[in-house]
Design an enzyme around this catalytic site. Structure first.
Site, short mmCIF file in Angstrom:
data_model
loop_
_atom_site.label_atom_id
_atom_site.label_comp_id
_atom_site.label_asym_id
_atom_site.label_seq_id
_atom_site.Cartn_x
_atom_site.Cartn_y
_atom_site.Cartn_z
N GLY A 1 0.82 -1.21 0.00
CA GLY A 1 0.00 0.00 0.00
C GLY A 1 0.84 1.24 0.00
O GLY A 1 2.05 1.20 0.22
N GLY B 1 1.08 4.76 1.83
CA GLY B 1 0.62 5.60 2.94
C GLY B 1 0.86 7.05 2.62
O GLY B 1 1.45 7.37 1.58
N GLY C 1 4.79 7.44 3.00
CA GLY C 1 5.70 6.44 2.48
C GLY C 1 4.96 5.15 2.20
O GLY C 1 3.74 5.08 2.37
N VAL D 1 3.86 1.11 2.46
CA VAL D 1 3.60 0.06 3.44
C VAL D 1 4.00 -1.25 2.79
O VAL D 1 3.57 -1.54 1.67
CB VAL D 1 2.11 0.03 3.85
CG1 VAL D 1 1.85 -1.08 4.85
CG2 VAL D 1 1.69 1.38 4.45
N LYS E 1 5.52 0.23 8.01
CA LYS E 1 5.03 1.46 7.42
C LYS E 1 6.19 2.44 7.42
O LYS E 1 6.74 2.77 8.46
CB LYS E 1 3.90 1.98 8.30
CG LYS E 1 3.06 3.04 7.68
CD LYS E 1 1.75 3.09 8.45
CE LYS E 1 1.02 4.39 8.24
NZ LYS E 1 -0.28 4.38 8.91
N ASP F 1 -9.81 9.40 13.73
CA ASP F 1 -9.90 9.16 12.29
C ASP F 1 -10.53 7.80 12.00
O ASP F 1 -10.03 7.02 11.20
CB ASP F 1 -8.49 9.25 11.67
CG ASP F 1 -8.53 9.36 10.14
OD1 ASP F 1 -9.57 9.79 9.60
OD2 ASP F 1 -7.53 9.01 9.50
P1 ADP Z 1 -1.71 6.30 5.87
O1 ADP Z 1 -2.88 6.48 6.76
O2 ADP Z 1 -0.44 6.83 6.45
O3 ADP Z 1 -1.97 6.81 4.52
P2 ADP Z 1 -2.41 3.53 6.01
O4 ADP Z 1 -2.25 3.06 7.40
O5 ADP Z 1 -3.79 3.86 5.59
O6 ADP Z 1 -1.44 4.75 5.73
O7 ADP Z 1 -1.78 2.42 5.05
C1 ADP Z 1 -1.74 2.54 3.66
C2 ADP Z 1 -2.19 1.22 3.04
O8 ADP Z 1 -1.42 0.12 3.54
C3 ADP Z 1 -3.63 0.92 3.36
O9 ADP Z 1 -4.41 1.06 2.22
C4 ADP Z 1 -3.66 -0.52 3.84
O10 ADP Z 1 -4.33 -1.35 2.89
C5 ADP Z 1 -2.23 -0.96 3.95
N1 ADP Z 1 -1.92 -1.33 5.34
C6 ADP Z 1 -1.59 -0.47 6.34
N2 ADP Z 1 -1.36 -1.12 7.50
C7 ADP Z 1 -1.56 -2.45 7.24
C8 ADP Z 1 -1.46 -3.65 8.04
N3 ADP Z 1 -1.14 -3.61 9.33
N4 ADP Z 1 -1.74 -4.83 7.44
C9 ADP Z 1 -2.09 -4.87 6.13
N5 ADP Z 1 -2.19 -3.80 5.34
C10 ADP Z 1 -1.92 -2.58 5.87
#
Ligand code: ADP
Ligand code: MG
Length: 273
Positions: free
Chosen positions: A11, A13, A16, A18, A33, A135
């Site tokens: 993914g 974030g 950066g 993930v 992350k 959030d």
């Molecule tokens: P941010 O809020 O900083 O933009 P997120 O936490 O939403 O980042 O993570 C970005 C992407 O990574 C999300 O769309 C999610 O699908 C994936 N992701 C984040 N944390 C996890 C996790 N613990 N396990 C699986 N996928 C994750």
């Protein structure tokens, strides 16, 4: 960093990538992350450290488990190592249901809802500093392989009292924002409850309770407090709980304890049936 092996990027974030990783010592699958902190000012960096510390302190079966943090000073990056949630998140589940023109069974909705309540209870009832999520939205409700909830992404959460300009600038369209936040930027645990009400509504109707093309129009809708009814396939109890949480007056909304008690009651009713 050499203790982990990157498997793939899963993914993107806000700060950066993930990535899915493997811990070399025991082969355990985790994610990290990446947070590029090079462009942050001192205050923002302090905020970031505070957030990571919040995450470390939270240990609960329904909260994404924090494992480790790594700092790559040369490239100005922090990596937060945490539990891998292989079931994706609730925004994916809702999308799939919509596409298949399928509703979630009420039992599943209650189960997911209750697990979020348990996670929030852990945050709101801490003796050493209440934590507000700030959030709550489908994308932050992660799922493991057995459809168990893992509340995640505490990026905007704060210990009560702290405020950050930085956090404010990184919020997307505030579909789940409470009326009091819009009117006077006031946020307390009852604002988390409002967002939770929006979530419960969306799990059932597969649409957001307040929808608008821009933040201004959205604010007007939220402040009107008018919401469509849930599909008739769902119980009156579900509708009642949604209405309770989407009360314009924060004081009239349930607390996490109220919601925990309620589940006990409805669980007993369902067992009797
Ligand atoms: P941010 O809020 O900083 O933009 P997120 O936490 O939403 O980042 O993570 C970005 C992407 O990574 C999300 O769309 C999610 O699908 C994936 N992701 C984040 N944390 C996890 C996790 N613990 N396990 C699986 N996928 C994750
Ligand atoms: Mg996110």
């Amino acid at each position: 960093m050499e203790n982990y092996e990157i498997i793939q990027t899963i993914g993107e974030g806000s700060f950066g990538q993930v990535s899915k990783i493997r811990r070399k010592a025991d082969g355990k699958l985790l994610v990290w992350k990446e947070i590029k902190y090079g462009a942050m000012n001192e205050r923002e960096k302090q905020q970031l450290v505070a957030e990571v510390n919040i995450l470390r302190e939270l240990r609960h079966p329904n909260i994404v488990r924090y494992y480790d943090r790594l700092i790559d000073k040369v490239n100005s990056r922090i990596y937060i190592v945490m539990e891998f949630c292989e079931g994706g998140d609730m925004s994916g589940v809702i999308k799939k249901c919509k596409r298949d023109r399928d509703f979630l069974p009420e039992e599943i909705i209650w189960k997911i809802f209750m697990q979020i309540v348990l996670a929030l209870h852990e945050c709101h009832k801490r003796k050493d500093g209440k934590i507000l999520h700030r959030d709550l939205k489908p994308a932050n409700i992660f799922l493991d392989s057995s459809m168990n909830v893992k509340l995640g992404d505490f990026g905007l959460s704060r210990m009560m009292g702290q405020e950050s300009e930085f956090a404010k600038t990184h919020v997307g369209t505030p579909y789940y924002m409470s009326p009091e936040q819009i009117t006077d930027s006031h946020y307390n645990e009852k604002s988390d409850i409002w967002s939770l009400g929006c979530l419960l509504y969306e799990f059932a109707s597969l649409s957001r309770p307040f929808e608008a093309p821009n933040a201004g129009a959205l604010a007007v809708k939220i402040k009107s407090g008018k919401v469509e009814k849930l599909p008739t396939r769902y119980s009156e109890e579900l509708q009642r709980v949604v209405n309770w949480m989407l009360n314009m007056d924060p004081n009239m909304r349930p607390s996490v304890e109220d919601l925990l008690n309620l589940s006990q009651v409805s669980l007993r009713i369902r067992e009797k049936k």
